[in-house]
Design an enzyme around this catalytic site. Structure first.
Site, mmCIF file in Angstrom:
data_model
loop_
_atom_site.group_PDB
_atom_site.id
_atom_site.type_symbol
_atom_site.label_atom_id
_atom_site.label_comp_id
_atom_site.label_asym_id
_atom_site.label_seq_id
_atom_site.Cartn_x
_atom_site.Cartn_y
_atom_site.Cartn_z
ATOM 1 N N ASP B 195 4.370 -7.645 7.721
ATOM 2 C CA ASP B 195 3.803 -8.249 6.522
ATOM 3 C C ASP B 195 4.889 -8.937 5.718
ATOM 4 O OD1 ASP B 195 1.706 -6.891 3.866
ATOM 5 O OD2 ASP B 195 1.889 -8.882 4.732
ATOM 6 N N ASP B 361 -5.014 -4.369 3.370
ATOM 7 C CA ASP B 361 -4.259 -3.444 2.543
ATOM 8 C C ASP B 361 -5.046 -2.185 2.289
ATOM 9 O OD1 ASP B 361 -3.342 -6.375 0.988
ATOM 10 O OD2 ASP B 361 -1.963 -5.101 2.092
#
Lengths: 141, 440
Positions: B195, B361
């Protein structure tokens, strides 16, 4: 330096150009939006298309869609005179949901409570955990 | 006219917005913890878990072997995610938006229908609920179809959409917790590093996606959670300024390969299949001038690849996740708030000025907490606090840097650190204190 505004007057350039003014209200600034989201929701024309589409799709064995329709257009159920066309669809969705739920829950309760001595050997074939075992749905093997 | 002399402080509005994102994350984590505790206590080591586990690592391996197996799996997964993200960037660049939206709807249907159905079957079996197949199918069908509509249609009841997104996150996260232990931890760390790279590097796919979306002023179709916009009545002349924030969060949807077969030998080829791709989504939002439009909502679609194996489907989800980007723009505000705070601040801005958080997330946070729940509740509390703290830090960083930031790294790394600290240090301490009646 700043004038206070009511929520309904927010000139939200978004999807809701204008709410429907409640003709029976005394205050000038009370306006009724057709959706439960208020100014964040749909305008009246869009509401009509959404309500009619939800109503029609609900006939495909989707009572939950009818329930969502009623929930979404809750203000329409409260202020029926402001939105006659949307109200037509929402009321029918509510009726459809109630009828379908009554039928489904009566069948489910009969099945669950009646059990084997009411339905006989068919009960074992229909109950979900047996079916899952038989089809191997939960074993991933 | 009455003057609105009392300005709501920045804390009120900021607090409301933070709550608007912390509450759904917490709810998702709570539901995953409940599912994990209910389903693992009832069926200890179900066959399915062993199946997946044995492909990657078996309990008889040495620690080093387990670690290597986990590392290989995670690397394969990250590689797969990168590839899929680039494919999504390409599709978005070529303007196949319709295809992406349909894909997103399809993957949502798979998650809700199949994964949700499997979990419901687990629960039915564990609690012996006497439901018949007709009712079950009708309910599942309703649930899945309305979920797809909620995700797919541009304007649906906000509560319904938010609820369904949380449920999708919860279902996907539960399936990830079924991975073996070492693999889960290494995967979490690997995904947070990915990420970081994908969002911050100039060649990273998510960054490319965000820049594309900004340059075109479009929304990326993706599964992104959008909080309800908070109205800040600080600029009276405008009748309530809507702060637009842009938050792009990475959404990683990893679908576990449930059905992977025990039967097959080729675990190597399965690995790539198993992994899900995560795509990061960057969205930048701009401008209030076009509130409807383009709020930088970039989201990748949740791509799910379905692999049929032995009649079972294993699903792979790909989610685009967008890095956290904070941008707030208030048109013409003249109130006392300092101009820089109004310029660009905000995480993820929806078309209506709400905070957006990518579903990946949600999923990874819940996976971490779910895996912590498999050990003990003490680790759950520690990891929960670590994740929320990480989320707050990420928000602050956003306001500081004012560009797309990844939301996973800080929270996940803090969570992992706290898990191991709690498990190996704190627990011993607390247990000894309790045994000696010093502290309960």
């Amino acid at each position: 330096m700043e004038a206070s505004h009511t929520d309904a007057e927010i000139p939200n350039p978004g999807p809701n150009p204008s709410p429907r003014r409640n003709p029976n209200s005394i205050s000038l600034s009370s306006a009724v939006w057709p959706t439960i989201d208020g100014p964040l929701g749909l305008s009246e024309e869009e509401s009509l298309s959404y309500a009619s589409r939800f109503y029609k799709f609900g006939f495909a064995l989707l009572p939950w869609l009818w329930a969502v329709n009623c929930f979404y257009f809750w203000p329409v159920l409260c202020h029926r005179r402001s939105f006659p066309r949307i109200h037509y669809y929402v009321v029918r969705s509510a009726i459809g949901f109630t009828v379908f739920t009554a039928l489904l829950s009566s069948w489910a309760l009969t099945f669950a409570i009646g059990g084997e001595h009411l339905l006989g050997p068919v009960w074992d074939q229909l109950v979900m955990y047996n079916l899952a075992d038989r089809l191997g749905l939960t074993s991933w093997s | 006219m009455a003057q609105n002399t009392r300005r709501p402080s920045i804390l009120e509005s900021l607090g409301q917005e933070i709550i608007g994102i912390v509450v759904p994350v917490s709810m998702c984590m709570l539901m995953v913890v409940i599912l994990v505790t209910v389903l693992t206590s009832n069926s200890s080591s179900s066959s399915s878990v062993l199946t997946i586990a044995n492909i990657i690592e078996s309990s008889s391996d040495s620690s080093w072997d387990k670690f290597v197996g986990a590392l290989l799996y995670s690397l394969a997964f990250v590689a797969f995610t990168t590839v899929i993200t680039f494919v999504l960037v390409l599709l978005f660049y070529l303007r196949y938006t319709k295809f992406l939206k349909i894909y997103m709807g399809f993957s949502a249907f798979l998650v809700l229908g199949f994964m949700g159905g499997e979990i419901a079957l687990f629960l039915i079996k564990d609690f012996s609920i006497p439901i018949d197949c007709i009712t079950f199918l009708v309910l599942l069908f309703n649930f899945a179809v309305v979920g797809v509509l909620a995700v797919f249609m541009p304007k649906m009841a906000i509560l319904v959409t938010q609820g369904y997104l949380i449920i999708i996150g919860m279902l996907a996260a539960y399936w990830f917790t079924l991975l073996p232990q070492w693999t889960t931890w290494v995967l979490l760390v690997a995904m947070s590093l990915y990420d970081l790279a994908a969002v911050l590097l100039p060649v990273g796919p998510l960054r490319l996606l965000v820049e594309l979306a900004i340059s075109r002023d479009e929304d990326i179709p993706a599964l992104v959670y959008e909080a309800r916009p908070v109205n800040h009545h600080d600029s009276g002349a405008r009748g309530g300024v809507v702060r637009r924030r842009v938050w792009r969060e990475r959404r990683n949807d990893n679908s576990n390969v449930g059905a992977d077969s025990n039967s097959t030998a080729n675990s190597g080829s399965d690995e790539s299949g198993d992994s899900r791709s995560n795509s990061n989504l960057n969205s930048n939002e701009i401008g209030d001038s076009n509130p409807d439009g383009c709020t930088a909502d970039n989201g990748h679609n949740d791509a799910r690849l379905v692999r049929a194996e032995e009649g079972q489907n294993s699903e792979r989800n790909e989610e685009l996740s967008s890095p956290l980007l904070k941008q707030v723009q208030c048109p013409g505000q003249e109130d006392g708030v300092s101009s820089d705070s109004m310029v660009l601040e905000g995480i993820g801005l929806g078309s209506s000025g709400a905070i957006k958080l990518g579903l990946g997330d949600f999923i990874f946070y819940s996976v971490l907490v779910g895996r912590a729940a498999m050990y003990d509740y003490m680790t759950v509390y520690a990891c929960y606090l670590a994740i929320i703290a990480g989320l707050g830090i990420t928000l602050m960083l956003l306001s500081l840097y004012q560009k797309a930031l990844p939301a996973l790294p800080v929270s996940i790394l803090l969570g992992v650190i706290f898990y191991f600290l709690t498990r190996f240090l704190l627990e011993v301490f607390v247990v000894q204190c309790s045994l000696n009646l010093v502290m309960f």
